[in-house]
Design a protein around this motif. Structure first.
Motif, short mmCIF file in Angstrom:
data_model
loop_
_atom_site.label_atom_id
_atom_site.label_comp_id
_atom_site.label_asym_id
_atom_site.label_seq_id
_atom_site.Cartn_x
_atom_site.Cartn_y
_atom_site.Cartn_z
N ARG A 133 0.84 -1.21 0.00
CA ARG A 133 0.00 0.00 0.00
C ARG A 133 0.88 1.26 0.00
N HIS A 134 1.95 1.25 0.83
CA HIS A 134 2.89 2.39 0.83
C HIS A 134 3.52 2.58 -0.54
N GLU B 104 1.14 4.10 -3.03
CA GLU B 104 0.97 5.55 -2.82
C GLU B 104 2.16 6.33 -3.39
N THR C 17 2.10 6.17 -7.20
CA THR C 17 1.11 7.09 -7.77
C THR C 17 1.62 8.53 -7.73
N ALA C 18 2.24 8.93 -6.57
CA ALA C 18 2.75 10.30 -6.41
C ALA C 18 3.83 10.61 -7.44
N GLY D 29 -1.85 0.00 -7.71
CA GLY D 29 -3.06 0.12 -6.89
C GLY D 29 -3.86 -1.17 -6.83
#
Ligand SMILES: [Zn+2]
Length: 470
Positions: free
Chosen positions: A11-12, A15, A18-19, A35
């Motif tokens: 999950r980290h 994120e 995506t950033a 994701g």
């Protein structure tokens, strides 16, 4: 656990990926799967947790906080199955309240039928082996000339019908074999084993099988025996269970037993198929998906269970020549409740001689001896306490205190009771009543009671402290 860490890490990463506009994965467009993978791992972790915390007993307890509440629409499928599996094949359950037994069991069966599962399949196929064993024990509860559950007059007619059936079957298949007086020829334990053995094979077993195939469900619920040879049996087609016997066994295992280690091997394979493909497995088995969904299944967890089972050859299902330990316990308890501590302890003496490694039978032997031969009870309990197989040390200590008490060694009993740590006991225990230990003289006057451990200790302390102060 590792799965949780992996899910969190993913999950980290998703994120961060995506950033970075998915530059971290080397993807230049929005097709990056970071994701999706993170969501899948989280879902898998959540399902694993749900599968692992599923607890049949808890659902049974939640369904009936009050023991007088009968099964209704609020009961889970698991609570219903557990009630039926525990009580239906056990004729001693509700022995004293037959009407309540019938109301509870028939309403549980009605709820199960409403959910779309064949109760004929559950009762006549799924519980067949349990019924055969229980019938053998029920019919053997009356030995010729001696009874383990009280005098002939105190035994209900429906029980006598089974004992009489077994007598007739033994006489018919082996006319020279009718023994009038057990005590003259054999020990009580040998006689009981022999009678149960005869009941498990041959004519009697056939009669039981025929009854279970043909009798109306209400007769089965109340253990009413009638010869129904001319009534047609219910065919496998009528049972309407496409997955057959193994699927019935799977359904009962998954809704009556929390731990995979207690399941039949074939049920684990059905569970694995189900975890992989719920919809098609539900159709193959013939069980509504809405029912099966009440227990979560996680592939990895089932695989672990299959692998573990593959490496352990021990199946503890059949002890004592097809008499399971639970059945032995309920038999012993019924006898003790009827003031037969003398005969029961003799039976348990035989069993511990035949099966010296059965720690639980030895512990029961020590308990049964307390009213009869408290000195010997102390010896037996002492040996149990020294045996690392015995997990229930505090129960043994309560019994040790009871034996000392019965020997009028109140000061020593008080020391043992004061040293008890029973905060971990949730279940009620069958114990000798403090007032009997204090004042009963004959072993027949003793009656075991169901106690919360703390409650027993409080009563014991009160009386023992009074004794010691005198
Ligand atoms: Zn990405």
């Amino acid at each position: 656990m590792d799965e949780d860490l992996v899910a969190r890490a993913m999950r980290h990463y998703a994120e961060a990926c995506t950033a970075s506009g998915h530059a971290l994965s080397g993807s230049v467009d929005t097709q990056c799967r970071c994701g999706t993978v993170a969501a899948r791992l989280e879902e898998d972790r959540d399902l694993r947790i749900k599968a692992q915390i599923f607890d049949v007993q808890r659902s049974r307890v939640q369904a009936a906080v009050n023991a007088e509440e009968q099964p209704d629409a609020s009961w889970t499928f698991s609570a219903l199955v557990r009630l039926v599996v525990d009580e239906l094949p056990d004729p001693f359950q509700g022995f004293d309240r037959p009407f309540k037994r019938i109301v509870f069991l028939t309403s549980a069966l009605a709820r199960i039928a409403e959910s779309g599962v064949s109760i004929d399949a559950i009762v006549r196929i799924g519980l067949r082996h349990r019924f055969k064993r229980s019938a053998a024990i029920l019919a053997s509860a009356m030995l010729p000339g001696i009874s383990l559950t009280g005098s002939r007059n105190s035994i209900p007619d429906r029980t006598l019908a089974w004992a009489d059936l077994l007598d007739r079957c033994i006489a018919e298949s082996d006319p020279g074999d009718v023994v009038d007086n057990v005590a003259e020829t054999e020990s009580l334990g040998d006689a009981l084993f022999e009678r149960i053995r005869k009941a498990r094979i041959g004519l009697f077993a056939d009669k039981v099988a025929g009854w279970l195939e043909r009798a109306p469900i209400i007769d089965i619920v109340s253990w009413r025996y009638t010869d129904l040879a001319d009534r047609s049996k219910i065919s496998e087609d009528d049972l309407n269970f496409p997955g057959g016997q193994e699927a019935v066994a799977w359904l009962l295992d998954r809704f009556s037993l929390t731990h995979y280690s207690d399941w039949q091997r074939t049920s684990l394979y059905w569970e694995l198929r189900y975890a992989n493909n719920p919809e098609s497995t539900a159709i193959e088995a013939g069980v509504p998906l809405s029912v099966l969904r009440q227990r979560p299944a996680h592939v990895g967890t089932v695989v672990d269970a299959v692998v573990t089972r593959g490496s352990s050859p021990l199946d503890h299902e059949n002890l004592l020549g097809n008499l399971t330990f639970d059945q032995l316990s309920s038999h012993v308890l019924e006898s003790l409740k009827n003031g037969r501590a003398q005969q029961t302890s003799e039976l348990l003496r035989e069993i511990t001689r035949k099966y010296p490694t059965l720690a639980e039978a030895r512990s029961m032997f020590g308990f049964a001896l307390i009213p009869v031969l408290p000195d010997e009870a102390l010896d037996v309990i002492g040996r149990c306490l020294a045996d690392p197989e015995n997990v229930n040390v505090e129960l043994l200590r309560i019994n040790k205190a009871s034996a000392l008490w019965r020997l009028r060694r109140s000061a020593e009993a008080l020391v043992v009771v004061e040293g008890l740590h029973v905060t971990g006991f949730d279940d009620d225990l069958w114990l000798w009543k403090p007032e009997d230990l204090e004042s009963a003289s004959e072993s027949e006057d003793f009656e075991p009671g169901s106690f919360n451990a703390q409650e027993w200790i409080a009563q014991a302390l009160k009386i023992l402290k009074g004794d010691v102060a005198q």
